[in-house]
Design a protein around this motif. Structure first.
Motif, PDB file in Angstrom:
ATOM      1  N   UNK A  70       0.836  -1.209   0.000  1.00 25.30           N
ATOM      2  CA  UNK A  70       0.000   0.000   0.000  1.00 25.30           C
ATOM      3  C   UNK A  70       0.870   1.258   0.000  1.00 25.30           C
ATOM      4  N   UNK A  71       2.146   1.100   0.161  1.00 24.40           N
ATOM      5  CA  UNK A  71       3.104   2.190   0.051  1.00 24.40           C
ATOM      6  C   UNK A  71       4.494   1.579   0.076  1.00 24.40           C
ATOM      7  N   UNK A  72       5.412   2.196  -0.659  1.00 22.28           N
ATOM      8  CA  UNK A  72       6.784   1.685  -0.692  1.00 22.28           C
ATOM      9  C   UNK A  72       7.421   1.883   0.687  1.00 22.28           C
ATOM     10  N   UNK A  73       7.949   0.829   1.283  1.00 21.37           N
ATOM     11  CA  UNK A  73       8.578   0.928   2.608  1.00 21.37           C
ATOM     12  C   UNK A  73      10.067   0.609   2.526  1.00 21.37           C
ATOM     13  N   UNK A  74      10.837   1.323   3.341  1.00 16.64           N
ATOM     14  CA  UNK A  74      12.287   1.086   3.443  1.00 16.64           C
ATOM     15  C   UNK A  74      12.641   1.031   4.916  1.00 16.64           C
ATOM     16  N   UNK A  75      13.621   0.228   5.257  1.00 17.39           N
ATOM     17  CA  UNK A  75      14.079   0.189   6.657  1.00 17.39           C
ATOM     18  C   UNK A  75      15.496   0.751   6.758  1.00 17.39           C
ATOM     19  N   UNK A  76      15.878   1.122   7.963  1.00 12.85           N
ATOM     20  CA  UNK A  76      17.260   1.548   8.205  1.00 12.85           C
ATOM     21  C   UNK A  76      17.977   0.481   9.041  1.00 12.85           C
ATOM     22  N   UNK A  77      19.274   0.469   8.936  1.00 10.01           N
ATOM     23  CA  UNK A  77      20.072  -0.467   9.737  1.00 10.01           C
ATOM     24  C   UNK A  77      19.849  -0.285  11.229  1.00 10.01           C
ATOM     25  N   UNK A  78      19.399   0.921  11.618  1.00  7.90           N
ATOM     26  CA  UNK A  78      19.198   1.197  13.063  1.00  7.90           C
ATOM     27  C   UNK A  78      17.874   0.652  13.582  1.00  7.90           C
ATOM     28  N   UNK A 221      20.651   1.271   4.285  1.00  6.05           N
ATOM     29  CA  UNK A 221      19.248   1.216   3.852  1.00  6.05           C
ATOM     30  C   UNK A 221      18.917  -0.241   3.549  1.00  6.05           C
ATOM     31  N   UNK A 222      17.770  -0.694   4.060  1.00  2.32           N
ATOM     32  CA  UNK A 222      17.361  -2.084   3.854  1.00  2.32           C
ATOM     33  C   UNK A 222      16.097  -2.109   2.996  1.00  2.32           C
ATOM     34  N   UNK A 223      16.180  -2.813   1.876  1.00  4.24           N
ATOM     35  CA  UNK A 223      15.058  -2.872   0.933  1.00  4.24           C
ATOM     36  C   UNK A 223      14.431  -4.264   0.990  1.00  4.24           C
ATOM     37  N   UNK A 224      13.098  -4.281   0.992  1.00  5.01           N
ATOM     38  CA  UNK A 224      12.391  -5.569   1.076  1.00  5.01           C
ATOM     39  C   UNK A 224      12.493  -6.318  -0.257  1.00  5.01           C
ATOM     40  N   UNK A 225      12.748  -7.632  -0.150  1.00  7.70           N
ATOM     41  CA  UNK A 225      12.833  -8.454  -1.359  1.00  7.70           C
ATOM     42  C   UNK A 225      11.469  -9.005  -1.756  1.00  7.70           C
ATOM     43  N   UNK A 226      10.529  -9.002  -0.792  1.00  7.67           N
ATOM     44  CA  UNK A 226       9.180  -9.504  -1.089  1.00  7.67           C
ATOM     45  C   UNK A 226       8.188  -8.432  -0.650  1.00  7.67           C
ATOM     46  N   UNK A 227       6.904  -8.668  -0.926  1.00  7.70           N
ATOM     47  CA  UNK A 227       5.912  -7.708  -0.448  1.00  7.70           C
ATOM     48  C   UNK A 227       5.821  -7.789   1.083  1.00  7.70           C
TER      49      UNK A 227
END
Ligand SMILES: Cc1cc2nc3c(=O)[nH]c(=O)nc-3n(C[C@H](O)[C@H](O)[C@H](O)COP(=O)(O)OP(=O)(O)OC[C@H]3O[C@@H](n4cnc5c(N)ncnc54)[C@H](O)[C@@H]3O)c2cc1C
Length: 462
Positions: A70-78, A221-227
């Protein structure tokens, strides 16, 4: 009250209302500690603001089997709480996430592009100081101003005596217009989803502190490989169900009544009404957004004498735009800026990582003129801006626009003093959700941390 069946009167389940990432994290933590949980969710699927949607519901994009979020999400290493929950669920980072050392490349129609790359050789915070020093697209004087500001913030422990706006903070540290437009404004919108002129400088500093200090991997920056549902929601539900507990979707909570019991009236009984059932329990976690929580339970019971439970919201618009499969961004994520004219796109993410070749997700945080554009005007503006980054960009095939009007709470100046903690004035009643007092802006990490903190309050009482 409507006719509904009363169930679970005798069992000792802890009830959680809301199966977003905070409610799911709370349930996972509780069941892992041996508690029995019943999670009630109004929607037909769990995940809340971080969930997958199927493209077949789209009017504009008809790619069979394609899963979008429902929106592009990104995570941080922290995001340590999030990584810890993934471990609890047995999820291996390399299977679900792709980790990249911080690298920001921002393009502009009129100015030189900006390129900042964290050093992979130096420890924190030198890895970022070196990145600022060698940043391409800015003159040496500006780069030194960023370094001076970073050093001064570090010396102050990233704490302000009194909260101010991010814009005021940048002015205090003599950041120039180009630095603000090309670096700080995009970073502030990406992390706080709130425009710099009223965004809380203190919350911004909390994020900078966590991302820039301790380990150099905190700024990755951590990018999701799946939904998102595949990554977290479904494994979390499986884990909860495998621990003798329940997740009930399409079970909207309509009303909650509280009765005080015990010798000194120091314990509570909660009567929960949904469209189908009544439930009774002695321990309840509200993991719903604040405007829902205060509809279900009087706000004076949630926050005591704290003066306000009024949260405002900021939107996020995500535009998925499908090009021929060979089309790629120059790197997994690029940004856009302009110090003089208007621009629409803020960040673009290449979805080939999720196997969706040629699909680009463009993110626009906060409100602005783009909210007034028609779908066709918006997608054409974005296509134009993407052609700055991808040479000989062909026509797109299809697109889908998702506007989340209440994407995140507004992270305005002094927000910290208004955020409630986990514990309420009612014994047995706890709050979870990204808006609670986690120190983070509205993020997956804030949501997960709040759920884990609420669960720990109950676990401690064992
Ligand atoms: C478009 C978008 C992009 C984002 N990008 C990022 C990002 O890149 N990185 C990041 O870290 N964060 C991002 N976020 C923020 C992140 O998604 C949220 O902070 C997080 O998902 C909030 O989780 P939550 O559990 O606190 O709340 P919610 O997800 O809102 O969960 C609350 C749940 O309660 C349910 N509920 C409501 N009322 C009832 C009721 N009466 N009875 C039962 N259930 C009820 C809702 O259906 C929902 O499932 C983004 C958010 C959006 C919308």
């Amino acid at each position: 009250m409507k006719s509904a069946s009363l169930i679970n009167l005798s069992d000792k389940s802890i009830f959680i209302v809301g199966a977003g990432w905070s409610g799911l994290a709370c349930a996972v933590t509780l069941v892992q500690a041996g508690h029995k949980v019943c999670l009630l969710e109004s929607a037909r699927q769990a995940g809340g603001r971080a969930r997958s949607i199927s493209s077949k519901n789209s009017h504009t994009m008809h790619l069979p089997g394609l899963k979008l979020d429902n929106g592009q999400h990104i995570m941080l290493g922290a995001y340590y709480f999030t990584q810890e929950i993934f471990k609890t669920l047995g999820l291996k980072e390399s299977n679900i996430l792709q980790r990249h050392p911080l690298e920001l490349k921002l393009f502009s129609a009129a100015e030189d592009s900006i390129h900042l790359k964290a050093s992979s050789l130096l420890p924190a915070p030198l890895h970022l100081l070196a990145a600022f020093l060698t940043m391409q697209g800015l003159n040496l004087k500006d780069r030194l101003k960023v370094i001076k500001m970073a050093l001064m913030l570090s010396m102050s422990g990233y704490r302000l005596k009194k909260d101010i706006s991010v814009e005021q903070l940048l002015a205090q540290h003599q950041q120039t217009k180009i630095l603000i437009k090309a670096l700080w404004e995009p970073l502030c919108l990406a992390t706080l989803n709130t425009p710099i002129h009223y965004a809380s400088a203190q919350v911004f500093l909390n994020v900078l502190k966590d991302s820039f200090n301790s380990s150099k991997h905190n700024s990755d920056c951590l990018f999701f490989k799946q939904d998102l549902s595949q990554t977290f929601c479904l494994p979390a539900i499986r884990f909860i169900k495998n621990h003798n507990s329940e997740v009930k979707c399409a079970e909207k909570v309509l009303d909650i009544q509280i009765r005080h019991s015990g010798v000194n009236k120091n314990s509570s009984e909660f009567y929960i009404q949904t469209g189908h059932h009544f439930y009774q329990c002695n321990q309840l976690i509200l993991a719903t957004p604040p405007h829902i929580s205060k509809k279900l339970i009087d706000q004076s019971l949630l926050i005591g004498k704290k003066s306000s439970f009024n949260f405002f919201y900021e939107p996020i618009v995500t535009i998925y735009i499908q090009y021929p499969s060979e089309i790629k961004l120059p790197q997994i994520m690029v940004g856009f800026f302009s110090s003089s004219s208007e621009h629409t796109s803020q960040w673009a993410i290449d979805r080939s990582l999720t196997g969706q070749n040629g699909l680009i997700a463009v993110v626009i945080s906060g409100s602005g003129k783009h909210m007034q554009l028609s779908s066709s005007q918006l997608v054409h503006a974005i296509h134009q801006e993407l052609s700055l980054v991808i040479s000989h960009l062909p026509d797109f095939h299809e697109y889908k626009i998702i506007k989340e009007k209440r994407a995140t709470f507004r992270c305005h100046v002094d927000i910290e003093s208004q955020r409630p903690g986990t514990i309420t004035t009612v014994s047995g009643l706890y709050l979870a959700g990204d808006y609670t007092d986690t120190g983070y802006p509205a993020t997956l990490e804030g949501a997960i941390k709040s759920g884990v903190m609420a669960a720990r309050q109950i676990i401690r009482q064992k």
